[in-house]
Design a protein around this motif. Structure first.
Motif, PDB file in Angstrom:
ATOM      1  N   GLU A   1      77.084  76.766  15.680  1.00 60.66           N
ATOM      2  CA  GLU A   1      75.931  75.935  15.349  1.00 60.66           C
ATOM      3  C   GLU A   1      75.176  76.523  14.173  1.00 60.66           C
ATOM      4  O   GLU A   1      74.710  75.811  13.297  1.00 60.66           O
ATOM      5  CB  GLU A   1      75.006  75.808  16.565  1.00 60.66           C
ATOM      6  N   GLU A   2      75.078  77.859  14.133  1.00 66.86           N
ATOM      7  CA  GLU A   2      74.308  78.509  13.073  1.00 66.86           C
ATOM      8  C   GLU A   2      75.058  78.547  11.739  1.00 66.86           C
ATOM      9  O   GLU A   2      74.556  79.076  10.757  1.00 66.86           O
ATOM     10  CB  GLU A   2      73.895  79.928  13.496  1.00 66.86           C
TER      11      GLU A   2
ATOM     12  N   ASP B   1      66.734  80.535  20.456  1.00 63.42           N
ATOM     13  CA  ASP B   1      67.762  79.762  19.744  1.00 63.42           C
ATOM     14  C   ASP B   1      69.127  80.432  19.894  1.00 63.42           C
ATOM     15  O   ASP B   1      69.486  81.245  19.090  1.00 63.42           O
ATOM     16  CB  ASP B   1      67.338  79.662  18.270  1.00 63.42           C
TER      17      ASP B   1
ATOM     18  N   HIS C   1      74.631  76.262  22.208  1.00 64.34           N
ATOM     19  CA  HIS C   1      75.443  77.166  21.392  1.00 64.34           C
ATOM     20  C   HIS C   1      75.156  78.615  21.729  1.00 64.34           C
ATOM     21  O   HIS C   1      74.014  78.979  22.028  1.00 64.34           O
ATOM     22  CB  HIS C   1      75.268  76.886  19.895  1.00 64.34           C
TER      23      HIS C   1
ATOM     24  N   HIS D   1      65.405  82.119  13.894  1.00 70.58           N
ATOM     25  CA  HIS D   1      65.932  82.493  12.576  1.00 70.58           C
ATOM     26  C   HIS D   1      65.082  83.584  11.900  1.00 70.58           C
ATOM     27  O   HIS D   1      65.421  84.034  10.823  1.00 70.58           O
ATOM     28  CB  HIS D   1      66.077  81.293  11.622  1.00 70.58           C
TER      29      HIS D   1
HETATM   30 ZN    ZN Z   1      69.357  78.046  14.966  1.00 68.91          ZN
END
Ligand code: ZN
Length: 455
Positions: A151-152, A117, A84, A421
């Motif tokens: 995705e988040e 991420d 992603h 995050h």
């Molecule tokens: Zn994530």
């Protein structure tokens, strides 16, 4: 052909590869705030095309999916790479040592939002492919790419996309580099995820809160009714007593149990990590309960007065929220129906509401392809990977195993302490370059793999 050449190639291109990652990170792509999403999708498309990947931007009801293909012929092995390009918001900004969208190297790590991420891991895969082409020439397998931008925010449009494009996405294996490696530093291979079912149960008594003296013993108390209901659903060993709750659960194979036994387990360390010193079980039970068994968890209850002092009432309502983690091959709607039937029969006046769900997934550890990927990771990192047959949490991995009916392997490239995050998100340089090597090795080995082995 030699893998020393791959190592040389990576070390002589380090600056260039990092610069490409830096440009990708500088381009904001915060899906929940709709910031920079189309720009980032365009940038990703340009990188993919540069590596010779035929790429298109496919619209969804939310942010677009960047889809790519490198197809040599129909009969070769087809690997679908998922990742992603969206990131989490960066705040609280004052806690970042260097600005989140201005990637910076400190102590062997690249800091910036999305480094771990998932932009760093995604880019490692693209660069692995680029290097393969430069060192070895044409790819020995077909490649497909699905890079989503949501995705988040829960991958809300991914199931629909996969379901609508099954022919396009047809593959022999789905491969995801997302998440973190094991805390011990070992590479970690995940073969699935637990699913999830969220519900709320509501019990009503009188039409309003009543005086507990004037109506005590007269008006029923819904808090007691709710407690009685919950108590009836589980026995003292923790087994759920609802008929059909355990239907369709796939028993772990010998090999899966063997893998669970090999996972590191330190009761004290884990106890201090989760803030619970009462942990008394062996490693096998610990991992079996976390990956192979469903949960039946009360996540919150509400009824009556809970403020300071005293308020003498009989509450009018009581409710409980539950989250139930599911394992392969439980189906959330089937489990919901069983719970709902149970409650209806217990007391037709009680209400249960469906709040959301995600299906579980599991790729069998007994498949030959799992051994192939395991050997690739072992070779690329010079360390034997740990293999966990399922993640204890939930991920939309079922879109591959259940909708696309394709095995799926998750191999995180980022370090355990990537702080995804959170402020100061990072990826170790070694993890980034290791991911490039791992992807390159994977392509090489899959080229030698005869897919008729699985039949
Ligand atoms: Zn994530």
């Amino acid at each position: 052909m030699t893998f020393d050449e791959v190592d040389e190639m990576i070390s002589s291109h380090k600056e260039e590869f990092l610069e490409q990652l830096f440009t990708f990170i500088r381009q904001k792509s915060i899906s929940t705030e709709n910031e920079g999403m189309t720009e980032c999708a365009d940038l990703l498309k340009a990188y993919m095309e540069e590596s010779g990947i035929e790429t298109k931007i496919m619209q969804t009801e939310g942010h677009p999916i960047v889809y790519g293909e490198m197809v040599r012929d129909k009969h070769s092995f087809t690997l679908l790479i998922y990742g992603h390009y969206d990131v989490q918001p960066a705040d609280p900004l004052d806690q970042w040592v260097s600005p989140p969208f201005d990637p910076t190297i400190r102590d062997g790590r690249v800091y910036g939002r999305g480094t771990g991420d998932n932009k760093g891991q995604l880019m490692a895969q693209l660069l692995g492919i680029k290097i393969y082409k430069e060192v070895f020439g044409d790819l020995p397998i077909n490649l497909k790419f699905v890079f989503e931008g949501e995705e988040e925010k829960g991958s809300v449009n991914l199931p629909r996309f996969v379901s609508d494009n099954q022919e396009l996405l047809k593959a022999d294996l789905v491969y995801t580099a997302d998440g973190s490696s094991h805390y011990s530093g070992s590479p970690l291979i995940l073969l699935g995820a637990r699913g999830m079912l969220s519900i709320e149960i509501t019990v009503k008594g009188a039409e309003w809160d009543n005086h507990s003296g004037n109506t005590g013993n007269i008006v029923p108390n819904p808090a007691w009714k709710l407690i009685d209901l919950l108590h009836s659903m589980k026995d003292e060993n923790g087994d759920v007593l609802i008929e059909g709750f355990y239907d369709y659960i796939r028993s772990p194979s010998e090999k899966e149990m063997e893998l669970l036994r090999q996972l590191p387990f330190d009761q004290k360390k884990i106890g201090s990590k989760i803030g619970y010193s009462g942990l008394t079980m062996d490693g096998e039970s610990y991992y079996r309960k976390l990956t192979m068994e469903p949960t039946f968890n009360i996540s919150g209850m509400e009824s009556g007065y809970t403020g300071g002092g005293v308020k003498t009432i009989i509450p009018a309502t009581a409710s409980a929220k539950m989250d139930i983690r599911l394992v392969a091959d439980q189906d959330p709607s089937y489990v919901y129906d069983r719970i709902s039937d149970y409650i209806k029969e217990y007391d037709p006046d009680m209400e249960v509401e469906f709040l959301g769900s995600m299906k579980p997934s599991r790729t069998s550890a007994d498949m030959k392809i799992v051994d192939v990927v395991t050997n690739v990771v072992h070779q690329a990192y010079n360390t034997k990977p740990l293999i966990q047959p399922s993640l204890s949490g939930s991920l939309p991995d079922y879109v591959w195993t259940s909708i696309l009916q394709t095995p799926s392997i998750i191999m995180p490239y980022a370090n355990f302490d990537q702080r995804n995050h959170s402020p100061n998100e990072n990826i170790k340089l070694d993890s980034f370059f290791g991911g490039i090597k791992c992807t390159c090795t994977l392509i090489e080995r899959l080229g030698e793999y005869d897919k008729s082995f699985e039949k």
